[in-house]
Design an enzyme around this catalytic site. Sequence first.
Site, mmCIF file in Angstrom:
data_model
loop_
_atom_site.group_PDB
_atom_site.id
_atom_site.type_symbol
_atom_site.label_atom_id
_atom_site.label_comp_id
_atom_site.label_asym_id
_atom_site.label_seq_id
_atom_site.Cartn_x
_atom_site.Cartn_y
_atom_site.Cartn_z
ATOM 1 N N GLU A 40 0.971 -1.135 -0.181
ATOM 2 C CA GLU A 40 -0.041 0.093 0.020
ATOM 3 C C GLU A 40 1.022 1.380 0.076
ATOM 4 O OE1 GLU A 40 -2.911 0.392 3.203
ATOM 5 O OE2 GLU A 40 -3.574 2.276 2.455
ATOM 6 N N ARG A 298 5.681 -13.360 8.842
ATOM 7 C CA ARG A 298 6.344 -11.976 8.636
ATOM 8 C C ARG A 298 7.472 -12.047 9.596
ATOM 9 N NH1 ARG A 298 4.305 -7.012 9.708
ATOM 10 N NH2 ARG A 298 2.339 -7.487 8.604
ATOM 11 N N LYS A 308 4.521 0.594 9.755
ATOM 12 C CA LYS A 308 4.706 1.684 8.915
ATOM 13 C C LYS A 308 3.930 2.889 9.641
ATOM 14 C CE LYS A 308 3.231 -0.016 4.835
ATOM 15 N NZ LYS A 308 2.724 -0.038 3.385
HETATM 16 P P1 ATP Z 1 2.875 -2.562 7.831
HETATM 17 O O1 ATP Z 1 2.410 -3.656 8.936
HETATM 18 O O2 ATP Z 1 4.521 -2.565 8.317
HETATM 19 O O3 ATP Z 1 2.302 -1.408 8.014
HETATM 20 P P2 ATP Z 1 1.964 -3.728 5.867
HETATM 21 O O4 ATP Z 1 1.561 -4.989 6.044
HETATM 22 O O5 ATP Z 1 0.541 -2.756 6.256
HETATM 23 O O6 ATP Z 1 2.988 -3.028 6.684
HETATM 24 P P3 ATP Z 1 1.807 -3.421 3.103
HETATM 25 O O7 ATP Z 1 2.109 -2.436 2.063
HETATM 26 O O8 ATP Z 1 0.235 -3.719 3.116
HETATM 27 O O9 ATP Z 1 2.399 -3.242 4.520
HETATM 28 O O10 ATP Z 1 2.497 -4.769 2.912
HETATM 29 C C1 ATP Z 1 2.686 -5.292 1.494
HETATM 30 C C2 ATP Z 1 3.316 -6.825 1.473
HETATM 31 O O11 ATP Z 1 4.363 -6.945 2.237
HETATM 32 C C3 ATP Z 1 2.099 -7.419 2.117
HETATM 33 O O12 ATP Z 1 1.888 -8.826 1.189
HETATM 34 C C4 ATP Z 1 2.470 -7.982 3.331
HETATM 35 O O13 ATP Z 1 2.088 -9.426 3.848
HETATM 36 C C5 ATP Z 1 3.912 -7.961 3.219
HETATM 37 N N1 ATP Z 1 4.719 -7.505 4.505
HETATM 38 C C6 ATP Z 1 4.456 -6.499 5.394
HETATM 39 N N2 ATP Z 1 5.288 -6.567 6.452
HETATM 40 C C7 ATP Z 1 5.947 -7.490 6.384
HETATM 41 C C8 ATP Z 1 6.849 -8.444 7.169
HETATM 42 N N3 ATP Z 1 7.316 -7.904 8.370
HETATM 43 N N4 ATP Z 1 7.506 -9.495 6.937
HETATM 44 C C9 ATP Z 1 7.077 -10.003 5.619
HETATM 45 N N5 ATP Z 1 6.167 -9.425 4.796
HETATM 46 C C10 ATP Z 1 5.557 -8.326 5.163
#
Ligand code: ATP
Length: 601
Positions: A40, A298, A308
């Site tokens: 996102e 994750r 984020k």
């Molecule tokens: P955050 O929790 O840090 O705000 P998010 O999940 O909201 O991250 P997205 O932009 O939605 O961030 O994530 C994009 C992709 O990256 C998703 O498929 C998510 O599953 C993966 N992702 C996010 N954080 C991690 C992590 N710590 N380890 C592995 N994959 C991740």
Amino acid sequence: MSEHDIPAPGTEREDFIREIVKADLASGAHAKIVTRFPPEPNGYLHVGHAKAICLNFGIAQQFGGRCNLRMDDTNPAKEDIEYEESIVADVKWLVGGWAEHCLAFKPSGSTATANGADFHQAAAEGTGPGTEPFRASDSFDALHAFAVRLIENGKAYVCDHTAEEVDRMRGAPGQPGEPSRYRDRPVAESLELFARMKAGEFPDGARTLRARIDPASPNVWMRDPLLYRIRHVEHHNTGAAWCIYPMYDYAHGLSDYIEGVTHSICTLEFVPHRPLYDWLLEALDLPRPLPHQYEFARLNLTHTVMSKRKLLRLVTDGFVSGWDDPRMPTISGMRRRGYPAAALRDFTERIGVARRENRVELALLEACVRDDLNARALRRMAVLKPVKVVLENYPEDQVEHFELGNNPEDPAAGTRQVPFSRELWIDEEDFREVPPPKYFRLSPGTEVRLRGAYFIRCTGVVKNEAGEVTEVRATYDPETRSSNAPDGRKVKATIHWVSAKHAVDAEVRLYETLFAAEDPETAAEGADFTTILNPASLTTLTGCKVEPVLGGATPGAPVQFERVGYFVADARDSKPGAPVFNRTVTLKDAWARIEKKQGGK
Ligand code: ATP
Ligand code: MG
């Protein structure tokens, strides 16, 4: 090639997701593998995303498929083009040479038509000449058409409950939900209201579109989830065209379908969303094959926060200089700090992919960085805390040059000329007027080797009125020029130096972790996480003395300051002739450990 090098394209990797992919190829369920990485654009990518990127692109590359970079841009209130641009740059940097094998951009000029079919087709055809990422927002027309179809089939309805009512009526796990009063509204009425929502007739929050599934489902995500909401907000891609926006869960699986994704790989928190993902695809009765969702654990890393939302706090409240502050766990911060892309990829390979949550040691990431830099970084001499040494028996105006190797690990890296003269800078760590036990570096009466040059023996010190040492006096032995002493005498230490006459002044930034605690969330004990930030995470040294070639150091090109650590010229602040260096990672310092055991200097 060391055992830690990243495997060449096509190398076999094994984990439970790759097993599934292999089986699907073997059974003919899919002819070609298509994965996607769907951030996102509401922040910069962090090292957790690096794990997801390497997994998705790695699978595409290993199995001759492709991976779509897709902006999951369904929430215009929090998203921004700046974030989108940073994400594209970070992915390209991290995927590096793999990109040409598997990175799929949106085929030029394409948008999804009403049923998504052309887009599906165009996307399936491959990486194409496009340079723009896929965007969920490019499929807004198709997603809207799917929503209309769901209403027509009695599988979605317009609901007039407020957000608070919907939340309350949904219940909680273990406590059944209540049906919406609008659940059995006639199809024609829902169609009309949905059209009026789209036309902008209602204010934010007045109505929603909901899936008609089961208000009493044991899975709360299946209790008639929201599909669309009203938001009178401009979108960075679609402008003012829309005032209704699809929910993440609705857009996600259908975007996967529209783009021809076969394996939709995400993190474990999406496990309870999977039934909805599958329900939507089935409810629309879409032509097969359908995408499937798979989940992995994750990445969590010690000494940092990763969400984020928290990283944004650090930026907006000024705890760091920006998203690319070299202390941030962001991909851009790590790049600016000098972490090589290959080291990040190596790290994600070494931690592997599993379904068990854990917290990986930062030390492992640093080990990957050191391994890569040890092979590639050019060796240089730099004195961070300078003390002047005057060689009493060296002619005043004489200058000579030593030819020193650029990297003992790599003879092809060549050599450079390092000037030498009567006055030199050495590091204050390398001199003690009163040496503690086992201190073998310079002190009055002892002899050391100057790296690549001569033996010198300390003859005494000059002090100012305050009693501080302002100058170390020494003599050099001309018989030891780049060689052993003819009489066979030995020295116990070799120290680095820079000719005072030729030195370039530099600023050096030393970084420590943002949090001293391994797990900042629990260490904060309920208090705000910023209260336990490490106050010593940045030390800025000015007036450092570096050898002349470093005056023109190229930002991004790694160097090893011999005996000190790995550094890189800062991409923002370094200027020709006035370099600024970031410490990427330390070397392992044996002396520091001995000193600690001895209880201080
Ligand atoms: P955050 O929790 O840090 O705000 P998010 O999940 O909201 O991250 P997205 O932009 O939605 O961030 O994530 C994009 C992709 O990256 C998703 O498929 C998510 O599953 C993966 N992702 C996010 N954080 C991690 C992590 N710590 N380890 C592995 N994959 C991740
Ligand atoms: Mg997310």
